[in-house]
Design a protein around this motif. Structure first.
Motif, PDB file in Angstrom:
ATOM      1  N   LEU A  10       0.816  -1.222   0.000  1.00  0.00           N
ATOM      2  CA  LEU A  10       0.000   0.000   0.000  1.00  0.00           C
ATOM      3  C   LEU A  10       0.845   1.265   0.000  1.00  0.00           C
ATOM      4  O   LEU A  10       0.316   2.375   0.023  1.00  0.00           O
ATOM      5  CB  LEU A  10      -0.926   0.012   1.227  1.00  0.00           C
ATOM      6  CG  LEU A  10      -1.933  -1.128   1.309  1.00  0.00           C
ATOM      7  CD1 LEU A  10      -2.765  -0.995   2.575  1.00  0.00           C
ATOM      8  CD2 LEU A  10      -2.842  -1.124   0.079  1.00  0.00           C
ATOM      9  N   LEU A  90      -1.609   4.121   8.785  1.00  0.00           N
ATOM     10  CA  LEU A  90      -2.189   4.037   7.443  1.00  0.00           C
ATOM     11  C   LEU A  90      -3.002   5.304   7.157  1.00  0.00           C
ATOM     12  O   LEU A  90      -2.907   5.895   6.084  1.00  0.00           O
ATOM     13  CB  LEU A  90      -3.070   2.791   7.345  1.00  0.00           C
ATOM     14  CG  LEU A  90      -3.590   2.442   5.950  1.00  0.00           C
ATOM     15  CD1 LEU A  90      -2.455   2.012   5.036  1.00  0.00           C
ATOM     16  CD2 LEU A  90      -4.634   1.342   6.028  1.00  0.00           C
ATOM     17  N   ASN A  91      -3.777   5.732   8.149  1.00  0.00           N
ATOM     18  CA  ASN A  91      -4.568   6.954   7.977  1.00  0.00           C
ATOM     19  C   ASN A  91      -3.666   8.169   7.787  1.00  0.00           C
ATOM     20  O   ASN A  91      -3.947   9.039   6.964  1.00  0.00           O
ATOM     21  CB  ASN A  91      -5.474   7.178   9.197  1.00  0.00           C
ATOM     22  CG  ASN A  91      -6.537   6.102   9.315  1.00  0.00           C
ATOM     23  OD1 ASN A  91      -6.827   5.386   8.352  1.00  0.00           O
ATOM     24  ND2 ASN A  91      -7.108   5.957  10.501  1.00  0.00           N
ATOM     25  N   SER A  94      -2.079   8.128   4.387  1.00  0.00           N
ATOM     26  CA  SER A  94      -3.094   8.451   3.409  1.00  0.00           C
ATOM     27  C   SER A  94      -3.404   9.945   3.390  1.00  0.00           C
ATOM     28  O   SER A  94      -3.666  10.526   2.342  1.00  0.00           O
ATOM     29  CB  SER A  94      -4.326   7.604   3.737  1.00  0.00           C
ATOM     30  OG  SER A  94      -5.414   8.028   3.009  1.00  0.00           O
ATOM     31  N   SER A  95      -3.346  10.599   4.552  1.00  0.00           N
ATOM     32  CA  SER A  95      -3.644  12.031   4.543  1.00  0.00           C
ATOM     33  C   SER A  95      -2.423  12.845   4.122  1.00  0.00           C
ATOM     34  O   SER A  95      -2.545  13.946   3.613  1.00  0.00           O
ATOM     35  CB  SER A  95      -4.183  12.497   5.897  1.00  0.00           C
ATOM     36  OG  SER A  95      -3.178  12.429   6.862  1.00  0.00           O
ATOM     37  N   CYS A 100       0.376   7.462  -1.937  1.00  0.00           N
ATOM     38  CA  CYS A 100      -0.072   6.381  -1.053  1.00  0.00           C
ATOM     39  C   CYS A 100      -1.599   6.362  -1.003  1.00  0.00           C
ATOM     40  O   CYS A 100      -2.213   5.300  -1.042  1.00  0.00           O
ATOM     41  CB  CYS A 100       0.455   6.572   0.373  1.00  0.00           C
ATOM     42  SG  CYS A 100       2.209   6.205   0.569  1.00  0.00           S
ATOM     43  N   ARG A 101      -2.183   7.549  -0.908  1.00  0.00           N
ATOM     44  CA  ARG A 101      -3.637   7.627  -0.794  1.00  0.00           C
ATOM     45  C   ARG A 101      -4.324   6.930  -1.970  1.00  0.00           C
ATOM     46  O   ARG A 101      -5.277   6.182  -1.788  1.00  0.00           O
ATOM     47  CB  ARG A 101      -4.090   9.082  -0.678  1.00  0.00           C
ATOM     48  CG  ARG A 101      -5.605   9.240  -0.531  1.00  0.00           C
ATOM     49  CD  ARG A 101      -5.972  10.592   0.044  1.00  0.00           C
ATOM     50  NE  ARG A 101      -5.574  11.693  -0.833  1.00  0.00           N
ATOM     51  CZ  ARG A 101      -4.785  12.693  -0.468  1.00  0.00           C
ATOM     52  NH1 ARG A 101      -4.283  12.770   0.747  1.00  0.00           N
ATOM     53  NH2 ARG A 101      -4.480  13.651  -1.329  1.00  0.00           N
ATOM     54  N   SER A 102      -3.814   7.176  -3.169  1.00  0.00           N
ATOM     55  CA  SER A 102      -4.483   6.561  -4.317  1.00  0.00           C
ATOM     56  C   SER A 102      -4.281   5.044  -4.333  1.00  0.00           C
ATOM     57  O   SER A 102      -5.180   4.303  -4.729  1.00  0.00           O
ATOM     58  CB  SER A 102      -4.042   7.212  -5.627  1.00  0.00           C
ATOM     59  OG  SER A 102      -2.697   6.955  -5.843  1.00  0.00           O
ATOM     60  N   ILE A 104      -3.962   3.141  -1.606  1.00  0.00           N
ATOM     61  CA  ILE A 104      -4.811   2.630  -0.528  1.00  0.00           C
ATOM     62  C   ILE A 104      -6.272   2.614  -0.971  1.00  0.00           C
ATOM     63  O   ILE A 104      -7.002   1.641  -0.765  1.00  0.00           O
ATOM     64  CB  ILE A 104      -4.623   3.482   0.757  1.00  0.00           C
ATOM     65  CG1 ILE A 104      -3.197   3.311   1.292  1.00  0.00           C
ATOM     66  CG2 ILE A 104      -5.661   3.125   1.820  1.00  0.00           C
ATOM     67  CD1 ILE A 104      -2.762   4.350   2.322  1.00  0.00           C
ATOM     68  N   LYS A 105      -6.665   3.696  -1.643  1.00  0.00           N
ATOM     69  CA  LYS A 105      -8.030   3.804  -2.123  1.00  0.00           C
ATOM     70  C   LYS A 105      -8.327   2.689  -3.142  1.00  0.00           C
ATOM     71  O   LYS A 105      -9.350   2.016  -3.052  1.00  0.00           O
ATOM     72  CB  LYS A 105      -8.229   5.183  -2.762  1.00  0.00           C
ATOM     73  CG  LYS A 105      -9.651   5.519  -3.119  1.00  0.00           C
ATOM     74  CD  LYS A 105      -9.798   7.013  -3.359  1.00  0.00           C
ATOM     75  CE  LYS A 105     -11.158   7.352  -3.922  1.00  0.00           C
ATOM     76  NZ  LYS A 105     -11.278   7.063  -5.371  1.00  0.00           N
ATOM     77  N   LYS A 108      -8.944  -0.675  -1.607  1.00  0.00           N
ATOM     78  CA  LYS A 108     -10.247  -0.841  -0.953  1.00  0.00           C
ATOM     79  C   LYS A 108     -11.346  -1.139  -1.959  1.00  0.00           C
ATOM     80  O   LYS A 108     -12.376  -1.704  -1.624  1.00  0.00           O
ATOM     81  CB  LYS A 108     -10.612   0.416  -0.152  1.00  0.00           C
ATOM     82  CG  LYS A 108      -9.817   0.526   1.137  1.00  0.00           C
ATOM     83  CD  LYS A 108     -10.156   1.801   1.878  1.00  0.00           C
ATOM     84  CE  LYS A 108      -9.298   1.958   3.119  1.00  0.00           C
ATOM     85  NZ  LYS A 108      -9.258   3.352   3.571  1.00  0.00           N
TER      86      LYS A 108
END
Ligand SMILES: [Zn+2]
Ligand SMILES: [Zn+2]
Length: 110
Positions: A10, A90-91, A94-95, A100-102, A104-105, A108
């Motif tokens: 991730l 992870l949060n 992601s912020s 990384c955010r994309s 992780i998204k 999901k």
């Protein structure tokens, strides 16, 4: 120095390679007897996990075709350390990081 402890798949290239470099720095500090209490108190690292985490990161680096030529010591790290919170990390990742955010998204949505 910080061990994110999130699933390596991730993490973006920068964060994956960054955590890997920081693991080697952390291992070096411990081997030189430097004080890492500040990192422990902030819950940023867990020396007992250095070796297994290194293996995990290297496996993902190799899967992506990155080179790895830096073995890490198998032993000599303290047996216990701070209690890390991978979900909170992870949060935060992601912020902080759009790449990384994309990833992780996308994971999901699978
Ligand atoms: Zn390495
Ligand atoms: Zn990232």
């Amino acid at each position: 120095m910080r061990m994110w402890m999130v699933s390596p798949e991730l993490m973006c290239r920068n964060h994956l390679l960054g955590e890997h470099v920081e693991l080697h720095m952390l291992a070096g500090c411990i081997q030189r007897g430097k004080n890492i209490n500040g990192f422990l108190e902030k819950g940023l690292v867990d020396p007992s996990l250095i070796h297994s985490r290194h293996e995990e990161l290297v496996r993902e680096m190799e899967r992506r075709g990155y080179r790895h030529q830096s073995p890490i010591a198998e032993t000599g790290f303290p047996a216990s350390g701070a209690c890390l919170d991978p979900q909170a990390n992870l949060n935060e990742l992601s912020s902080r990081c759009p790449v990384c955010r994309s990833i992780i998204k996308a994971s999901k949505e699978k």
